[in-house]
Design a protein around this motif. Sequence first.
Motif, PDB file in Angstrom:
ATOM      1  N   ILE B  40     -57.827 -11.289 -39.530  1.00 19.66           N
ATOM      2  CA  ILE B  40     -57.874 -10.532 -38.114  1.00 19.66           C
ATOM      3  C   ILE B  40     -58.825  -9.161 -38.478  1.00 19.66           C
ATOM      4  O   ILE B  40     -58.190  -8.352 -39.188  1.00 19.66           O
ATOM      5  CB  ILE B  40     -56.534 -10.184 -37.590  1.00 19.66           C
ATOM      6  CG1 ILE B  40     -55.811 -11.315 -37.424  1.00 19.66           C
ATOM      7  CG2 ILE B  40     -56.409  -9.387 -36.661  1.00 19.66           C
ATOM      8  CD1 ILE B  40     -54.413 -11.347 -36.847  1.00 19.66           C
ATOM      9  N   VAL B  41     -59.777  -9.155 -37.761  1.00 22.77           N
ATOM     10  CA  VAL B  41     -60.697  -8.045 -38.041  1.00 22.77           C
ATOM     11  C   VAL B  41     -60.961  -7.118 -36.551  1.00 22.77           C
ATOM     12  O   VAL B  41     -60.566  -7.665 -35.676  1.00 22.77           O
ATOM     13  CB  VAL B  41     -62.175  -8.146 -38.499  1.00 22.77           C
ATOM     14  CG1 VAL B  41     -61.971  -8.713 -39.750  1.00 22.77           C
ATOM     15  CG2 VAL B  41     -62.705  -9.187 -37.581  1.00 22.77           C
ATOM     16  N   GLY B  42     -61.050  -5.855 -36.584  1.00 26.24           N
ATOM     17  CA  GLY B  42     -61.164  -5.156 -35.333  1.00 26.24           C
ATOM     18  C   GLY B  42     -61.069  -3.695 -35.784  1.00 26.24           C
ATOM     19  O   GLY B  42     -60.614  -3.328 -37.087  1.00 26.24           O
ATOM     20  N   GLU B  43     -61.488  -2.665 -35.199  1.00 27.27           N
ATOM     21  CA  GLU B  43     -61.661  -1.394 -35.444  1.00 27.27           C
ATOM     22  C   GLU B  43     -60.091  -0.594 -35.361  1.00 27.27           C
ATOM     23  O   GLU B  43     -59.206  -1.426 -34.939  1.00 27.27           O
ATOM     24  CB  GLU B  43     -62.600  -0.332 -34.791  1.00 27.27           C
ATOM     25  CG  GLU B  43     -62.667  -0.865 -33.361  1.00 27.27           C
ATOM     26  CD  GLU B  43     -64.181  -0.338 -32.627  1.00 27.27           C
ATOM     27  OE1 GLU B  43     -64.428   0.874 -32.892  1.00 27.27           O
ATOM     28  OE2 GLU B  43     -64.463  -1.025 -32.075  1.00 27.27           O
ATOM     29  N   SER B  44     -59.856   0.406 -35.609  1.00 28.24           N
ATOM     30  CA  SER B  44     -58.525   1.014 -35.477  1.00 28.24           C
ATOM     31  C   SER B  44     -58.372   1.172 -34.259  1.00 28.24           C
ATOM     32  O   SER B  44     -59.227   1.331 -33.276  1.00 28.24           O
ATOM     33  CB  SER B  44     -58.568   2.671 -36.082  1.00 28.24           C
ATOM     34  OG  SER B  44     -59.287   2.590 -37.425  1.00 28.24           O
ATOM     35  N   GLY B  45     -57.054   0.808 -33.724  1.00 31.21           N
ATOM     36  CA  GLY B  45     -56.731   0.848 -32.482  1.00 31.21           C
ATOM     37  C   GLY B  45     -56.793  -0.582 -31.755  1.00 31.21           C
ATOM     38  O   GLY B  45     -56.554  -0.603 -30.545  1.00 31.21           O
ATOM     39  N   SER B  46     -57.525  -1.612 -32.491  1.00 31.83           N
ATOM     40  CA  SER B  46     -57.872  -2.826 -31.708  1.00 31.83           C
ATOM     41  C   SER B  46     -56.428  -3.634 -31.594  1.00 31.83           C
ATOM     42  O   SER B  46     -56.492  -4.516 -30.730  1.00 31.83           O
ATOM     43  CB  SER B  46     -58.612  -3.699 -32.505  1.00 31.83           C
ATOM     44  OG  SER B  46     -58.157  -3.883 -33.917  1.00 31.83           O
ATOM     45  N   ILE B 212     -55.102  -8.916 -42.453  1.00 27.00           N
ATOM     46  CA  ILE B 212     -55.648  -7.986 -41.600  1.00 27.00           C
ATOM     47  C   ILE B 212     -56.422  -6.927 -42.254  1.00 27.00           C
ATOM     48  O   ILE B 212     -56.240  -6.358 -43.206  1.00 27.00           O
ATOM     49  CB  ILE B 212     -54.460  -7.269 -40.914  1.00 27.00           C
ATOM     50  CG1 ILE B 212     -53.493  -8.559 -39.927  1.00 27.00           C
ATOM     51  CG2 ILE B 212     -54.889  -6.112 -40.062  1.00 27.00           C
ATOM     52  CD1 ILE B 212     -52.247  -8.017 -39.947  1.00 27.00           C
ATOM     53  N   SER B 213     -57.630  -6.759 -41.550  1.00 27.03           N
ATOM     54  CA  SER B 213     -58.635  -5.672 -42.428  1.00 27.03           C
ATOM     55  C   SER B 213     -59.632  -5.285 -41.245  1.00 27.03           C
ATOM     56  O   SER B 213     -60.025  -5.932 -40.396  1.00 27.03           O
ATOM     57  CB  SER B 213     -59.144  -6.510 -43.596  1.00 27.03           C
ATOM     58  OG  SER B 213     -60.077  -5.675 -44.072  1.00 27.03           O
ATOM     59  N   HIS B 214     -60.220  -4.244 -41.609  1.00 29.26           N
ATOM     60  CA  HIS B 214     -61.313  -3.839 -40.733  1.00 29.26           C
ATOM     61  C   HIS B 214     -62.424  -4.032 -41.692  1.00 29.26           C
ATOM     62  O   HIS B 214     -63.854  -3.516 -41.386  1.00 29.26           O
ATOM     63  CB  HIS B 214     -61.217  -2.169 -40.442  1.00 29.26           C
ATOM     64  CG  HIS B 214     -60.779  -1.289 -41.307  1.00 29.26           C
ATOM     65  ND1 HIS B 214     -59.857  -0.641 -41.479  1.00 29.26           N
ATOM     66  CD2 HIS B 214     -62.053  -0.868 -42.305  1.00 29.26           C
ATOM     67  CE1 HIS B 214     -59.989   0.146 -42.583  1.00 29.26           C
ATOM     68  NE2 HIS B 214     -61.200   0.166 -43.027  1.00 29.26           N
ATOM     69  N   ASN B 215     -62.351  -4.325 -42.902  1.00 28.78           N
ATOM     70  CA  ASN B 215     -63.542  -4.651 -43.878  1.00 28.78           C
ATOM     71  C   ASN B 215     -64.156  -6.031 -43.730  1.00 28.78           C
ATOM     72  O   ASN B 215     -63.465  -7.090 -44.196  1.00 28.78           O
ATOM     73  CB  ASN B 215     -63.031  -4.338 -45.316  1.00 28.78           C
ATOM     74  CG  ASN B 215     -63.911  -4.376 -46.298  1.00 28.78           C
ATOM     75  OD1 ASN B 215     -65.005  -4.991 -46.027  1.00 28.78           O
ATOM     76  ND2 ASN B 215     -63.623  -3.782 -47.549  1.00 28.78           N
ATOM     77  N   LEU B 216     -65.362  -6.288 -43.261  1.00 27.22           N
ATOM     78  CA  LEU B 216     -65.610  -7.450 -42.885  1.00 27.22           C
ATOM     79  C   LEU B 216     -66.141  -8.089 -44.431  1.00 27.22           C
ATOM     80  O   LEU B 216     -65.935  -9.349 -44.479  1.00 27.22           O
ATOM     81  CB  LEU B 216     -67.247  -7.520 -42.250  1.00 27.22           C
ATOM     82  CG  LEU B 216     -67.018  -7.106 -40.906  1.00 27.22           C
ATOM     83  CD1 LEU B 216     -68.080  -6.888 -40.072  1.00 27.22           C
ATOM     84  CD2 LEU B 216     -66.279  -8.337 -40.175  1.00 27.22           C
ATOM     85  N   GLY B 217     -66.556  -7.542 -45.377  1.00 24.25           N
ATOM     86  CA  GLY B 217     -66.727  -7.973 -46.727  1.00 24.25           C
ATOM     87  C   GLY B 217     -65.739  -8.671 -47.103  1.00 24.25           C
ATOM     88  O   GLY B 217     -65.703  -9.659 -47.714  1.00 24.25           O
ATOM     89  N   ALA B 218     -64.374  -8.127 -47.245  1.00 27.36           N
ATOM     90  CA  ALA B 218     -63.436  -8.630 -47.810  1.00 27.36           C
ATOM     91  C   ALA B 218     -62.888  -9.988 -46.782  1.00 27.36           C
ATOM     92  O   ALA B 218     -62.549 -10.930 -47.542  1.00 27.36           O
ATOM     93  CB  ALA B 218     -62.229  -7.493 -47.835  1.00 27.36           C
TER      94      ALA B 218
END
Lengths: 314, 327
Positions: B40-46, B212-218
Amino acid sequence: MLFYAIQRIGLSILILITSMVMLFTALKLIPGDPATIMLGSRANAEMKARITEQLGLNDPVIVQLGTFFGRLLQGNLGTDLWSQRPVSQIVMENLPYTLTLIAAGLGWAMLIGIPLGCYSAVRRNSFVDRLTGIISVATISIPSFVVAIYAVLLFSIQLGWLPVLGAGDKGDWKDQAIHLLMPAFALGLGWVGYLSRIVRASMLEVMGENHIRTARAFGLTEFQIIKSYALRIAILPTITLLAVAVGGLLSSAVFVEAIFARPGIGKLIVDAASMRNFPVVQGGVLTTVFLFALTMPLADLLVACLDPRVRATL
Amino acid sequence: MTGRVLEIEDFSLIFETGGAPVRALRNVTLSVPQREIVGIVGESGSGKSTLALAVIGLLAANARILSGQVIFDGRDLLTLDEDAMRSIRGKRIAMVFQDPMTSLNPVRTVGQQMLDIQHHDRESGTEVKRRKAAEALARVGIPDAAQQLDNYIFQFSGGMRQRIAIAMGMMQKPEVLVADEVTTALDVTLESQILYLLRELRDEIGCSILFISHNLGAVAEICDRVVVLYAGELVEQGLIADIFANPRHPYTRALIACDPARIPEATRELPVIAGDVPNLAAIPKGCIFATRCSWARDICAVEAPPMVETEPGHFARCHFAKAGPQQ
């Protein structure tokens, strides 16, 4: 750890030395000549001179201070001007009463205050929380001697349930316990509210920390989380506060003991001061200072024992 | 074994703030297939962490669920009472949080905590549980595991701490592991070690992971599927290869373009997504991303786009998901 302990005890010794010097100075500044008090107003000059010489009051102040320290180090608190008994003996007779009183007062305050604080934090803004909030403010702001006087009026004079004076018969622990009830109640009441508020505040802080959420995420029960995860941390500031409480209670005990005509260090100091029995005043005050100076490092060491983070930085 | 172990359906949640409610998650639908790692990706507050907490039933007191279901093992977790939920937490759905320094207890030893979390097991004695804990630590690569049980979390290095947290999560062989930003606090070398460990454990235990991460690479490295959240809305989801090779939502495209690891050559200007995330207390009409979108046309400000299936299993919430930007 050892270094930490030595450091804390060193600090206490420093506190003791400072307070001894201050006490010595204070007694020098009080008007009234001990020789005149001992001998009464009709004593002649020659007798006064002899007593003054005997007490070492003719020596230079610095020499007097030196002798004062020297005797203290040998455990000699001087001699009671009235009974001629060693002050240390008189203090030791009275000390257990005060210690029992403080232990009972603080004990019941902790027994009620800490669980109440926990409950208020967990059921925040509940009826109990709001009620203890209001009552706490009230009890914190009423001095213990006022509580003592009203307790006597209500429980002894109006209702006739409890005895007013003294500490009970020696050897009869039941009688002594009954005599302890009201003084301990009066002494501890303010601290019930105070402790519950402090515990509530630190519990609220800890319960908001991430590791509590983790414990919940692993399905631990709320009771276990409070007991093993939150209270262990929330109690730490309370322990330091309790050490300060002992200091405060030592001075409150003076009033409470006076009101209940209960033997103890407080009453001893009050009586001795009014009779200008300086060695006893000195001995009594020094003992309380010593007790307080002992409590602080003990509390710090206890915190270090309970908190591995503190231990790790030592 | 291609069943779905966890399904979130039409999930909407608000935070009551005293003023206008913050609409933190809106109509989120996603499913976690067995043995798969879903990112699950998204910026802070997503809303990614809120979604994770909703799964395990630990939402903040001011959160209110408006609609939806969280189906696990045939039951809606949102309707379970506290006791039923507790029997699932840690045992069947486990969670690993970001930064174990604060997410594990500072005054209980690692061993005590690992024993505590085995409370579901009422039969084994302390010795058995302790041995299990030591085995779990050894499995994630903690040397001298049995001795380390008596240490506190702050006595370990950052990488070791995260390994311990993962050991705790995996120890009871859960069916779902929710990993919330578990590599965020780590440097790159440690990060790939932890990712590798997670994948290994997944293969061993056969659990699904909500990563859950905001790091697309991971995410690209570890996940089988990815779900993109933007301002509380699910904007795109699909298989990892599809999303990275052929992103259909302009937000996903922008995210990928902004990933520093993917910028091909040294440049003085890093790409950014202009504008801010909309205020979730006053959601604009139309597409949630319209104000920051380079593809936006008149329709975007008026009409909320539907979820479009652009290829089998690949969904995007954009009017132009299929056609691409209009001239």
